[in-house]
Design a protein around this motif. Structure first.
Motif, PDB file in Angstrom:
ATOM      1  N   ALA A 127      -6.456 -17.370  10.502  1.00 16.15           N
ATOM      2  CA  ALA A 127      -5.748 -18.245   9.569  1.00 16.15           C
ATOM      3  C   ALA A 127      -4.562 -17.503   8.980  1.00 16.15           C
ATOM      4  CB  ALA A 127      -6.701 -18.700   8.472  1.00 16.15           C
ATOM      5  N   ALA A 128      -3.522 -18.240   8.660  1.00 15.12           N
ATOM      6  CA  ALA A 128      -2.321 -17.620   8.109  1.00 15.12           C
ATOM      7  C   ALA A 128      -2.638 -16.917   6.800  1.00 15.12           C
ATOM      8  CB  ALA A 128      -1.250 -18.685   7.888  1.00 15.12           C
ATOM      9  N   GLY A 129      -2.221 -15.650   6.698  1.00 16.03           N
ATOM     10  CA  GLY A 129      -2.449 -14.885   5.474  1.00 16.03           C
ATOM     11  C   GLY A 129      -3.832 -14.271   5.385  1.00 16.03           C
ATOM     12  N   HIS A 130      -4.683 -14.490   6.355  1.00 16.99           N
ATOM     13  CA  HIS A 130      -6.046 -13.951   6.315  1.00 16.99           C
ATOM     14  C   HIS A 130      -6.317 -13.137   7.568  1.00 16.99           C
ATOM     15  CE1 HIS A 130      -7.055 -16.281   2.792  1.00 16.99           C
ATOM     16  NE2 HIS A 130      -6.545 -17.347   3.377  1.00 16.99           N
ATOM     17  N   ASP A 131      -5.501 -12.130   7.816  1.00 12.22           N
ATOM     18  CA  ASP A 131      -5.705 -11.285   8.989  1.00 12.22           C
ATOM     19  C   ASP A 131      -6.941 -10.427   8.769  1.00 12.22           C
ATOM     20  OD1 ASP A 131      -2.179 -10.653   9.524  1.00 12.22           O
ATOM     21  OD2 ASP A 131      -3.432 -12.343  10.091  1.00 12.22           O
ATOM     22  N   SER A 132      -7.770 -10.345   9.775  1.00 14.34           N
ATOM     23  CA  SER A 132      -8.954  -9.504   9.657  1.00 14.34           C
ATOM     24  C   SER A 132      -8.567  -8.060   9.962  1.00 14.34           C
ATOM     25  CB  SER A 132     -10.035  -9.983  10.630  1.00 14.34           C
ATOM     26  OG  SER A 132      -9.595  -9.782  11.955  1.00 14.34           O
ATOM     27  N   PRO A 133      -9.262  -7.068   9.370  1.00 14.48           N
ATOM     28  CA  PRO A 133      -8.930  -5.670   9.625  1.00 14.48           C
ATOM     29  C   PRO A 133      -9.069  -5.290  11.093  1.00 14.48           C
ATOM     30  CG  PRO A 133     -10.471  -5.859   7.799  1.00 14.48           C
ATOM     31  CD  PRO A 133     -10.316  -7.210   8.402  1.00 14.48           C
ATOM     32  N   THR A 134      -9.980  -5.950  11.804  1.00 14.29           N
ATOM     33  CA  THR A 134     -10.165  -5.603  13.211  1.00 14.29           C
ATOM     34  C   THR A 134      -9.038  -6.147  14.066  1.00 14.29           C
ATOM     35  OG1 THR A 134     -11.576  -7.538  13.491  1.00 14.29           O
ATOM     36  CG2 THR A 134     -12.667  -5.446  13.039  1.00 14.29           C
ATOM     37  N   ALA A 135      -8.381  -7.225  13.627  1.00 13.76           N
ATOM     38  CA  ALA A 135      -7.298  -7.794  14.409  1.00 13.76           C
ATOM     39  C   ALA A 135      -6.089  -6.864  14.416  1.00 13.76           C
ATOM     40  CB  ALA A 135      -6.907  -9.161  13.852  1.00 13.76           C
ATOM     41  N   ALA A 136      -5.820  -6.215  13.304  1.00 12.92           N
ATOM     42  CA  ALA A 136      -4.661  -5.338  13.199  1.00 12.92           C
ATOM     43  C   ALA A 136      -5.023  -3.890  13.508  1.00 12.92           C
ATOM     44  CB  ALA A 136      -4.074  -5.434  11.799  1.00 12.92           C
ATOM     45  N   GLY A 137      -6.272  -3.599  13.727  1.00 11.66           N
ATOM     46  CA  GLY A 137      -6.700  -2.233  13.969  1.00 11.66           C
ATOM     47  C   GLY A 137      -7.129  -1.584  12.659  1.00 11.66           C
ATOM     48  N   PRO A 138      -7.579  -0.344  12.725  1.00  9.30           N
ATOM     49  CA  PRO A 138      -8.031   0.333  11.518  1.00  9.30           C
ATOM     50  C   PRO A 138      -6.863   0.649  10.589  1.00  9.30           C
ATOM     51  CG  PRO A 138      -8.042   1.833  13.382  1.00  9.30           C
ATOM     52  CD  PRO A 138      -7.720   0.469  13.914  1.00  9.30           C
ATOM     53  N   VAL A 139      -7.150   0.735   9.319  1.00 10.46           N
ATOM     54  CA  VAL A 139      -6.126   1.053   8.324  1.00 10.46           C
ATOM     55  C   VAL A 139      -5.790   2.536   8.454  1.00 10.46           C
ATOM     56  CG1 VAL A 139      -5.600   1.114   5.867  1.00 10.46           C
ATOM     57  CG2 VAL A 139      -6.989  -0.728   6.800  1.00 10.46           C
ATOM     58  N   PRO A 140      -4.503   2.897   8.574  1.00  9.06           N
ATOM     59  CA  PRO A 140      -4.148   4.307   8.750  1.00  9.06           C
ATOM     60  C   PRO A 140      -4.345   5.106   7.458  1.00  9.06           C
ATOM     61  CG  PRO A 140      -2.176   2.981   8.542  1.00  9.06           C
ATOM     62  CD  PRO A 140      -3.341   2.028   8.593  1.00  9.06           C
ATOM     63  N   VAL A 141      -4.632   6.383   7.612  1.00 11.10           N
ATOM     64  CA  VAL A 141      -4.755   7.287   6.473  1.00 11.10           C
ATOM     65  C   VAL A 141      -3.364   7.817   6.167  1.00 11.10           C
ATOM     66  CG1 VAL A 141      -5.782   9.421   5.657  1.00 11.10           C
ATOM     67  CG2 VAL A 141      -7.093   7.913   7.126  1.00 11.10           C
ATOM     68  N   THR A 142      -2.931   7.642   4.922  1.00 10.10           N
ATOM     69  CA  THR A 142      -1.603   8.087   4.519  1.00 10.10           C
ATOM     70  C   THR A 142      -1.722   9.143   3.430  1.00 10.10           C
ATOM     71  OG1 THR A 142      -1.415   6.387   2.811  1.00 10.10           O
ATOM     72  CG2 THR A 142      -0.638   5.803   5.023  1.00 10.10           C
ATOM     73  N   ARG A 143      -0.618   9.771   3.098  1.00  3.99           N
ATOM     74  CA  ARG A 143      -0.620  10.762   2.021  1.00  3.99           C
ATOM     75  C   ARG A 143      -0.981  10.124   0.691  1.00  3.99           C
ATOM     76  NH1 ARG A 143       4.919  14.024   3.492  1.00  3.99           N
ATOM     77  NH2 ARG A 143       4.171  14.825   5.482  1.00  3.99           N
ATOM     78  N   VAL A 144      -0.524   8.921   0.480  1.00  4.39           N
ATOM     79  CA  VAL A 144      -0.813   8.230  -0.770  1.00  4.39           C
ATOM     80  C   VAL A 144      -2.307   7.920  -0.877  1.00  4.39           C
ATOM     81  CG1 VAL A 144      -0.351   6.145  -2.115  1.00  4.39           C
ATOM     82  CG2 VAL A 144       1.500   7.267  -0.899  1.00  4.39           C
ATOM     83  N   SER A 145      -2.927   7.496   0.220  1.00  2.00           N
ATOM     84  CA  SER A 145      -4.359   7.195   0.169  1.00  2.00           C
ATOM     85  C   SER A 145      -5.174   8.466  -0.067  1.00  2.00           C
ATOM     86  CB  SER A 145      -4.816   6.491   1.443  1.00  2.00           C
ATOM     87  OG  SER A 145      -4.685   7.336   2.568  1.00  2.00           O
ATOM     88  N   VAL A 146      -4.751   9.582   0.515  1.00  2.00           N
ATOM     89  CA  VAL A 146      -5.440  10.854   0.282  1.00  2.00           C
ATOM     90  C   VAL A 146      -5.241  11.295  -1.165  1.00  2.00           C
ATOM     91  CG1 VAL A 146      -5.485  13.303   0.925  1.00  2.00           C
ATOM     92  CG2 VAL A 146      -5.318  11.556   2.684  1.00  2.00           C
ATOM     93  N   ALA A 147      -4.029  11.125  -1.693  1.00  2.00           N
ATOM     94  CA  ALA A 147      -3.766  11.483  -3.089  1.00  2.00           C
ATOM     95  C   ALA A 147      -4.604  10.616  -4.032  1.00  2.00           C
ATOM     96  CB  ALA A 147      -2.282  11.328  -3.403  1.00  2.00           C
ATOM     97  N   TRP A 148      -4.724   9.344  -3.705  1.00  2.00           N
ATOM     98  CA  TRP A 148      -5.524   8.433  -4.529  1.00  2.00           C
ATOM     99  C   TRP A 148      -6.984   8.866  -4.542  1.00  2.00           C
ATOM    100  CZ3 TRP A 148      -4.885   5.363  -8.344  1.00  2.00           C
ATOM    101  CH2 TRP A 148      -5.815   4.385  -8.667  1.00  2.00           C
ATOM    102  N   ALA A 149      -7.510   9.244  -3.404  1.00  2.00           N
ATOM    103  CA  ALA A 149      -8.887   9.739  -3.336  1.00  2.00           C
ATOM    104  C   ALA A 149      -9.022  11.033  -4.131  1.00  2.00           C
ATOM    105  CB  ALA A 149      -9.296   9.957  -1.885  1.00  2.00           C
ATOM    106  N   GLY A 150      -8.011  11.885  -4.080  1.00  2.00           N
ATOM    107  CA  GLY A 150      -8.021  13.127  -4.852  1.00  2.00           C
ATOM    108  C   GLY A 150      -8.007  12.882  -6.347  1.00  2.00           C
ATOM    109  N   VAL A 151      -7.236  11.888  -6.773  1.00  2.00           N
ATOM    110  CA  VAL A 151      -7.192  11.543  -8.197  1.00  2.00           C
ATOM    111  C   VAL A 151      -8.562  11.067  -8.667  1.00  2.00           C
ATOM    112  CG1 VAL A 151      -6.247   9.867  -9.849  1.00  2.00           C
ATOM    113  CG2 VAL A 151      -4.729  11.077  -8.284  1.00  2.00           C
ATOM    114  N   TRP A 152      -9.212  10.240  -7.860  1.00  2.00           N
ATOM    115  CA  TRP A 152     -10.547   9.759  -8.233  1.00  2.00           C
ATOM    116  C   TRP A 152     -11.555  10.904  -8.272  1.00  2.00           C
ATOM    117  CZ3 TRP A 152     -12.314   5.730 -10.654  1.00  2.00           C
ATOM    118  CH2 TRP A 152     -11.548   4.586 -10.691  1.00  2.00           C
ATOM    119  N   ALA A 153     -11.484  11.805  -7.308  1.00  2.00           N
ATOM    120  CA  ALA A 153     -12.399  12.954  -7.301  1.00  2.00           C
ATOM    121  C   ALA A 153     -12.164  13.825  -8.527  1.00  2.00           C
ATOM    122  CB  ALA A 153     -12.215  13.756  -6.019  1.00  2.00           C
ATOM    123  N   ALA A 154     -10.902  14.061  -8.879  1.00  2.00           N
ATOM    124  CA  ALA A 154     -10.581  14.865 -10.055  1.00  2.00           C
ATOM    125  C   ALA A 154     -11.066  14.178 -11.333  1.00  2.00           C
ATOM    126  CB  ALA A 154      -9.077  15.117 -10.129  1.00  2.00           C
ATOM    127  N   ALA A 155     -10.961  12.855 -11.397  1.00  2.00           N
ATOM    128  CA  ALA A 155     -11.438  12.128 -12.571  1.00  2.00           C
ATOM    129  C   ALA A 155     -12.951  12.248 -12.725  1.00  2.00           C
ATOM    130  CB  ALA A 155     -11.029  10.659 -12.477  1.00  2.00           C
TER     131      ALA A 155
END
Length: 129
Positions: free
Chosen positions: A36-64
Motif C-alpha cells: 500500500a502507498a506509504g506503508h512499505d514493509s522493511p523486507t520490501a526495501a531490505g534491511p535498515v542500514p547502520v549509520t554513524r547517527v544510529s550508532v551514536a544514538w545507541a551510544g547516547v542511550w548506553a551512556a544514559a
C-alpha cells in the motif's frame, strides 16, 4: 511455487523481475500484491542500514543508562569511609573514594596503553619504508 536456481541469470522467467508472468504457457504464475502507498514493509526495501547517527544514538542511550546506574550507586553509598594514602588521613563518602580509585585506574591504564601503542608504532615504522 517457482524457484530460482544459482546459475539462473537475473531477468529470466521465474526470477523476481518476471513475477506475475508465466514461466511457460498454461502454468499460472505467482502474483505478489504491491504494498500500500506509504506503508512499505522493511523486507520490501531490505534491511535498515547502520549509520554513524544510529550508532551514536545507541551510544547516547548506553551512556544514559550507565549515568543513571552511577547516580543510584552514588546515592546508596554515602556512608563515610576512612582513607589513608601517603601519610594523609581522612574520611570520605564511600562512593567518592571508589570514584577516585576508578579514575586512578583508568588513568593508569591509559598511560600504559599509550606507551605500548607508541612502542608498537616505532617498531612498525622502519618496516613501512
Amino acid at each position: 511455487m517457482l524457484q530460482r536456481f544459482k546459475n539462473e541469470p537475473a531477468g529470466t522467467p521465474g526470477s523476481a523481475e518476471h513475477a506475475g508472468t508465466s514461466a511457460s504457457p498454461g502454468v499460472p504464475a505467482e502474483v505478489t500484491p504491491a504494498p500500500a502507498a506509504g506503508h512499505d514493509s522493511p523486507t520490501a526495501a531490505g534491511p535498515v542500514p547502520v549509520t554513524r547517527v544510529s550508532v551514536a544514538w545507541a551510544g547516547v542511550w548506553a551512556a544514559a543508562v550507565v549515568a543513571v546506574a552511577f547516580i543510584v550507586f552514588m546515592l546508596q553509598n554515602t556512608a563515610g569511609a576512612q582513607v589513608s594514602f601517603l601519610g594523609l588521613h581522612g574520611t570520605l563518602p564511600l562512593a567518592v573514594a571508589l570514584l577516585i580509585a576508578m579514575v586512578a585506574g583508568v588513568l593508569l591504564t591509559l598511560v600504559v596503553g599509550t606507551a605500548r601503542i607508541t612502542q608498537l608504532r616505532r617498531l612498525a615504522r622502519p618496516r613501512r619504508r
